[in-house]
Design a protein around this motif. Structure first.
Motif, PDB file in Angstrom:
ATOM      1  N   SER A 171       0.876  -1.159  -0.015  1.00 39.51           N
ATOM      2  CA  SER A 171      -0.020   0.022  -0.180  1.00 39.51           C
ATOM      3  C   SER A 171       0.808   1.154   0.002  1.00 39.51           C
ATOM      4  O   SER A 171       0.531   2.191  -0.426  1.00 39.51           O
ATOM      5  N   THR A 172       1.935   1.228   0.531  1.00 39.47           N
ATOM      6  CA  THR A 172       2.833   2.320   0.955  1.00 39.47           C
ATOM      7  C   THR A 172       3.342   3.179  -0.342  1.00 39.47           C
ATOM      8  O   THR A 172       2.839   4.380  -0.454  1.00 39.47           O
TER       9      THR A 172
ATOM     10  N   ASP B 294      10.103  -8.125  -5.785  1.00 41.57           N
ATOM     11  CA  ASP B 294       9.936  -9.450  -5.212  1.00 41.57           C
ATOM     12  C   ASP B 294       8.759 -10.068  -5.952  1.00 41.57           C
ATOM     13  O   ASP B 294       8.035  -9.337  -6.571  1.00 41.57           O
TER      14      ASP B 294
ATOM     15  N   LYS C  87       4.324   1.214  11.529  1.00 39.10           N
ATOM     16  CA  LYS C  87       5.630   1.240  10.962  1.00 39.10           C
ATOM     17  C   LYS C  87       6.506   1.694  11.861  1.00 39.10           C
ATOM     18  O   LYS C  87       7.991   1.612  11.603  1.00 39.10           O
TER      19      LYS C  87
END
Ligand SMILES: N[C@@H]1[C@@H](O)[C@H](O)[C@@H](COP(=O)(O)O)O[C@@H]1O
Length: 261
Positions: free
Chosen positions: A38-39, A67, A203
């Motif tokens: 999402s970031t 990835d 975070k």
């Protein structure tokens, strides 16, 4: 390492998009390493807005994936290849030939990992690698205790990461693959500029450990401390556990305009 504290996720997206735009003005065919989750969404939206406003030409840019899940069927909407095509390549108006990524559906996953590391090197290496951070401190899918020298390889996800990512699979953890391919930490450290973006209170612990804790494989993002050009962009919530936050704010406020990130 430079730590840039911004008000919110949108401001973080703008700061990072400005840096990518500056890179592409100087080096139009730069290789951009992109992250999923999402970031980074605000970054891709801000960059797309700059393209639409004619502020930057990205038509020669190249995109590299960080990835990938192993074993999802080709074209699965939550495969990272699909996500990067949908959220980055298509909005920027790039063709699929501008894009490279590891093959998570390969019969021989080990060979696919080696091939991807070679392909990145053959492409001249990543110029700017955008990273997010997992709540357990992972970068890419390098889970805690990944070797700091690791190369692109298969990894097994932690339970925490599968829980975190279940939201992309209808909330069903059983649908989240157990295995992934990720650029290794050693591979990531070869990019010329690392930009880690983290937003939100969930975070804050991982950011504090990565930025102010010791370099340790148990916090894979702490490997950024080893890189000569690493930038950590955090919103106020993600910065809330940084002891040196005031110093980081003062340093950024005093930064010369010409310097960029
Ligand atoms: N492999 C990705 C990472 O590259 C990403 O940084 C992380 C955080 O995701 P989010 O930005 O959604 O919190 O999620 C996944 O595990």
């Amino acid at each position: 390492m430079e730590v840039v504290i911004v008000e919110d996720a949108a401001a973080g997206g703008e700061v990072v998009a400005q840096s990518i735009a500056a890179l592409l003005r100087a080096a139009p065919s730069a290789l951009l390493g992109v992250a999923t989750g999402s970031t980074p969404g605000p970054v891709y939206r801000a960059l797309t807005a700059k393209v639409e406003a004619g502020e930057v030409d990205v038509s020669s840019a190249r995109i590299a994936q960080l990835d990938e899940y192993v074993g999802l069927p080709t074209g699965h909407p939550e495969s990272y290849r699909s996500v990067v095509l949908r959220e980055v390549v298509e909005p920027l108006g790039l063709g699929r030939d501008s894009f490279m990524g590891p093959d998570g559906s390969a019969a021989d996953v080990r060979a696919a990992c080696l091939a991807y590391d070679r392909a990145l090197a053959a492409a001249g290496g990543v110029d700017l690698q955008l990273l997010g951070i997992g709540t357990d401190g992972h970068i890419g899918f390098n889970e805690p205790c990944s070797s700091l020298a690791s190369r692109t390889r298969i990894k097994t996800l932690t339970e925490q990461t599968r829980v975190d990512n279940a939201r992309f699979f209808g909330g069903d953890i059983e649908q989240v693959p157990r295995h992934v391919i990720t650029q290794g930490i050693g591979t990531i450290l070869e990019a010329r500029h690392l930009v880690l973006l983290a937003t939100g209170e969930n975070k804050a612990d991982a950011v504090a450990l990565a930025v102010e804790g010791p370099v340790a494989s148990v916090v894979p993002a702490s490997a950024l401390q080893l890189h000569p050009h690493a930038t950590v962009v955090v919103d106020e919530a993600a910065a809330s556990k940084l002891k040196l936050a005031d110093y980081f704010r003062a340093t950024y406020a005093a930064k010369p305009d010409w310097q960029g990130l």
